[in-house]
Design a protein around this motif. Structure first.
Motif, PDB file in Angstrom:
ATOM      1  N   UNK A   1       0.955  -1.165  -0.032  1.00 37.46           N
ATOM      2  CA  UNK A   1       0.048  -0.001   0.812  1.00 37.46           C
ATOM      3  C   UNK A   1       0.638   1.298   0.063  1.00 37.46           C
ATOM      4  N   UNK A   2       0.651   2.206  -0.712  1.00 28.36           N
ATOM      5  CA  UNK A   2       1.387   3.591  -0.820  1.00 28.36           C
ATOM      6  C   UNK A   2      -0.107   4.073  -0.334  1.00 28.36           C
ATOM      7  N   UNK A   3       0.653   5.358   0.324  1.00 31.46           N
ATOM      8  CA  UNK A   3      -0.243   6.522   0.911  1.00 31.46           C
ATOM      9  C   UNK A   3      -0.669   7.575  -0.737  1.00 31.46           C
ATOM     10  N   UNK A   4      -1.821   7.816  -0.680  1.00 27.99           N
ATOM     11  CA  UNK A   4      -2.061   9.142  -2.321  1.00 27.99           C
ATOM     12  C   UNK A   4      -2.771   9.739  -1.191  1.00 27.99           C
ATOM     13  N   UNK A   5      -3.567  10.557  -0.063  1.00 30.47           N
ATOM     14  CA  UNK A   5      -4.528  10.636   0.193  1.00 30.47           C
ATOM     15  C   UNK A   5      -4.213  11.177   1.347  1.00 30.47           C
TER      16      UNK A   5
ATOM     17  N   UNK B   1     -10.053  13.595   8.918  1.00 29.42           N
ATOM     18  CA  UNK B   1      -9.734  12.182   9.106  1.00 29.42           C
ATOM     19  C   UNK B   1      -9.247  10.911   8.341  1.00 29.42           C
ATOM     20  N   UNK B   2      -9.152  10.819   7.342  1.00 33.18           N
ATOM     21  CA  UNK B   2      -9.554  10.308   5.804  1.00 33.18           C
ATOM     22  C   UNK B   2      -7.991   9.774   5.246  1.00 33.18           C
ATOM     23  N   UNK B   3      -7.408   9.040   5.088  1.00 29.86           N
ATOM     24  CA  UNK B   3      -6.196   8.527   4.467  1.00 29.86           C
ATOM     25  C   UNK B   3      -7.035   7.261   2.741  1.00 29.86           C
ATOM     26  N   UNK B   4      -6.001   7.534   1.931  1.00 28.20           N
ATOM     27  CA  UNK B   4      -6.684   6.404   1.083  1.00 28.20           C
ATOM     28  C   UNK B   4      -5.070   6.185   0.337  1.00 28.20           C
ATOM     29  N   UNK B   5      -5.232   5.038   0.322  1.00 31.53           N
ATOM     30  CA  UNK B   5      -4.218   4.328  -0.587  1.00 31.53           C
ATOM     31  C   UNK B   5      -3.670   3.863  -1.640  1.00 31.53           C
ATOM     32  N   UNK B   6      -2.719   3.186  -2.658  1.00 34.60           N
ATOM     33  CA  UNK B   6      -3.312   2.323  -3.510  1.00 34.60           C
ATOM     34  C   UNK B   6      -1.878   1.423  -3.654  1.00 34.60           C
ATOM     35  N   UNK B   7      -2.302  -0.087  -4.788  1.00 39.81           N
ATOM     36  CA  UNK B   7      -1.474  -0.798  -4.351  1.00 39.81           C
ATOM     37  C   UNK B   7      -1.681  -1.411  -5.962  1.00 39.81           C
ATOM     38  N   UNK B   8      -0.475  -1.810  -6.837  1.00 44.97           N
ATOM     39  CA  UNK B   8      -0.854  -2.691  -8.025  1.00 44.97           C
ATOM     40  C   UNK B   8      -0.254  -4.141  -7.844  1.00 44.97           C
TER      41      UNK B   8
ATOM     42  N   UNK C   1      -1.753  -9.770 -11.779  1.00 45.51           N
ATOM     43  CA  UNK C   1      -2.673 -10.289 -12.402  1.00 45.51           C
ATOM     44  C   UNK C   1      -4.118  -9.078 -12.631  1.00 45.51           C
ATOM     45  N   UNK C   2      -3.819  -8.150 -12.375  1.00 46.16           N
ATOM     46  CA  UNK C   2      -5.225  -7.263 -11.018  1.00 46.16           C
ATOM     47  C   UNK C   2      -4.580  -5.845 -12.746  1.00 46.16           C
ATOM     48  N   UNK C   3      -6.164  -5.371 -13.307  1.00 45.95           N
ATOM     49  CA  UNK C   3      -5.767  -4.407 -14.499  1.00 45.95           C
ATOM     50  C   UNK C   3      -5.405  -2.896 -13.673  1.00 45.95           C
ATOM     51  N   UNK C   4      -6.270  -2.748 -13.045  1.00 52.62           N
ATOM     52  CA  UNK C   4      -6.408  -1.854 -12.752  1.00 52.62           C
ATOM     53  C   UNK C   4      -5.757  -1.991 -10.830  1.00 52.62           C
ATOM     54  N   UNK C   5      -5.587  -0.745 -10.336  1.00 57.21           N
ATOM     55  CA  UNK C   5      -5.001  -0.770  -8.684  1.00 57.21           C
ATOM     56  C   UNK C   5      -6.102  -0.865  -7.947  1.00 57.21           C
ATOM     57  N   UNK C   6      -5.768  -1.286  -7.049  1.00 53.10           N
ATOM     58  CA  UNK C   6      -6.440  -1.742  -5.729  1.00 53.10           C
ATOM     59  C   UNK C   6      -6.676  -0.392  -5.036  1.00 53.10           C
ATOM     60  N   UNK C   7      -7.492  -0.335  -3.981  1.00 50.97           N
ATOM     61  CA  UNK C   7      -7.772   0.733  -3.106  1.00 50.97           C
ATOM     62  C   UNK C   7      -7.924   0.259  -1.704  1.00 50.97           C
ATOM     63  N   UNK C   8      -7.558   1.632  -0.814  1.00 48.29           N
ATOM     64  CA  UNK C   8      -7.985   1.560   1.076  1.00 48.29           C
ATOM     65  C   UNK C   8      -8.676   2.296   1.264  1.00 48.29           C
ATOM     66  N   UNK C   9      -9.279   3.227   2.183  1.00 50.78           N
ATOM     67  CA  UNK C   9      -9.653   3.747   1.963  1.00 50.78           C
ATOM     68  C   UNK C   9      -9.695   3.819   4.103  1.00 50.78           C
TER      69      UNK C   9
ATOM     70  N   UNK D   1      -9.700   6.391  -9.606  1.00 47.08           N
ATOM     71  CA  UNK D   1      -8.878   5.333  -8.394  1.00 47.08           C
ATOM     72  C   UNK D   1      -8.356   6.856  -7.849  1.00 47.08           C
ATOM     73  N   UNK D   2      -8.099   7.749  -8.308  1.00 44.46           N
ATOM     74  CA  UNK D   2      -7.709   8.673  -7.173  1.00 44.46           C
ATOM     75  C   UNK D   2      -8.519   9.171  -6.194  1.00 44.46           C
ATOM     76  N   UNK D   3      -9.577   9.734  -6.461  1.00 44.45           N
ATOM     77  CA  UNK D   3     -10.519  10.203  -5.964  1.00 44.45           C
ATOM     78  C   UNK D   3     -12.096   9.887  -5.504  1.00 44.45           C
ATOM     79  N   UNK D   4     -12.685   8.704  -6.120  1.00 41.54           N
ATOM     80  CA  UNK D   4     -13.374   8.043  -5.668  1.00 41.54           C
ATOM     81  C   UNK D   4     -13.500   7.277  -3.852  1.00 41.54           C
ATOM     82  N   UNK D   5     -12.899   6.538  -4.003  1.00 41.91           N
ATOM     83  CA  UNK D   5     -12.499   5.875  -2.671  1.00 41.91           C
ATOM     84  C   UNK D   5     -12.846   7.466  -1.159  1.00 41.91           C
ATOM     85  N   UNK D   6     -12.253   8.173  -1.024  1.00 45.06           N
ATOM     86  CA  UNK D   6     -12.041   9.910  -0.592  1.00 45.06           C
ATOM     87  C   UNK D   6     -13.196  10.312  -1.075  1.00 45.06           C
ATOM     88  N   UNK D   7     -14.158  10.333  -1.648  1.00 46.02           N
ATOM     89  CA  UNK D   7     -15.101  11.044  -1.542  1.00 46.02           C
ATOM     90  C   UNK D   7     -15.592  10.357  -1.278  1.00 46.02           C
TER      91      UNK D   7
END
Length: 242
Positions: A41-45, A51-58, A61-69, A204-210
């Motif tokens: 996981x890499x911190x995105x925002x 008090x909101x943090x979002x993360x992403x990783x590649x 075998x997956x086409x797109x990034x995974x997210x965590x918030x 991918x960058x904005x939806x988990x936070x929003x």
């Protein structure tokens, strides 16, 4: 101009900037970011005020990034359960939802529901069928978990919508003693069909936070907080755990 699309689990924000502006902004910044991602996981925002943090990783075998918030939201477990089982009103908090409706209630903790998402300019809107499974709290496990999985073949496709292939998420909601809920949500979204890279990157960058921002606002709305709708199962807050 149509609004930007996303999944997940969406969500909440109307943008008035033209898609070409998003493309220039996000392609430049996210192109390098994408190349740096791996299986960790890499911190995105980090929004310290909300008090909101979002993360992403590649993941391999997956086409797109995974997210965590992760977020600490004002609210209680009863309001949270009422919110996620109010299938007609996901558009009040979930990222760019056009319509949502219950298809089948299997049990108090298992549901199938249908969602349509507004897509970016020049791209067909998306739809998806989701299966939601809830694991309620227990005396030995004070948190609640919610899992969403896409079921693309549950019903025939409905053109002009493009059927999403994945909108899979797993959320853990833990009541805190200060009247807050600690929420951790991990997921992966595949919009299906063809989409411009800038629009996928932007979502991918904005939806988990929003999504979490919209959820926090929804949990504080009077109609939800004062609702007397019976809960499908028992819930507990941090100050009255069994």
């Amino acid at each position: 101009m149509s609004r930007s699309f996303a999944f997940v689990l969406a969500l909440l924000m109307t943008f008035s900037v033209a898609p070409s502006v998003y493309a220039a902004k996000d392609d430049d910044s996210l192109g390098d970011f994408q190349e740096k991602l791996g299986n960790e996981w890499v911190l995105v925002k980090h929004d310290k005020r909300r008090e909101i943090k979002t993360f992403a990783k590649q993941e391999d075998g997956k086409r797109f990034r995974s997210f965590k918030v992760e977020a600490n939201l004002d609210g209680d477990m009863a309001s949270f359960v009422r919110m996620i089982t109010d299938f007609d009103n996901y558009k009040k908090w979930s990222w760019q939802v056009l319509e949502s409706k219950l298809l089948k209630k299997v049990s108090p903790t298992e549901y199938y529901f249908y969602v349509t998402h507004d897509a970016p300019y020049g791209v067909p809107d998306r739809d998806i069928i989701l299966r939601m499974i809830i694991e309620p709290q227990t005396p030995s496990r004070p948190y609640l978990t919610v899992k969403f999985n896409a079921v693309p073949d549950y019903m025939p496709e409905k053109p002009p919508f493009v059927r999403m292939l994945a909108e899979d998420m797993s959320a853990k909601i833990t009541p805190m003693p200060n009247g807050k809920l600690h929420v951790i949500n991990e997921g992966y979204v595949d919009p299906g069909g063809a989409m411009p890279s800038w629009s996928i990157n932007f979502v991918q960058r904005n939806a988990p936070y929003a999504t979490l921002l919209g959820m926090g606002r929804r949990l504080q709305q009077d109609d939800l907080m004062s609702s007397k709708t019976p809960l499908p199962f028992a819930v507990y807050n941090a100050d009255n755990l069994p």
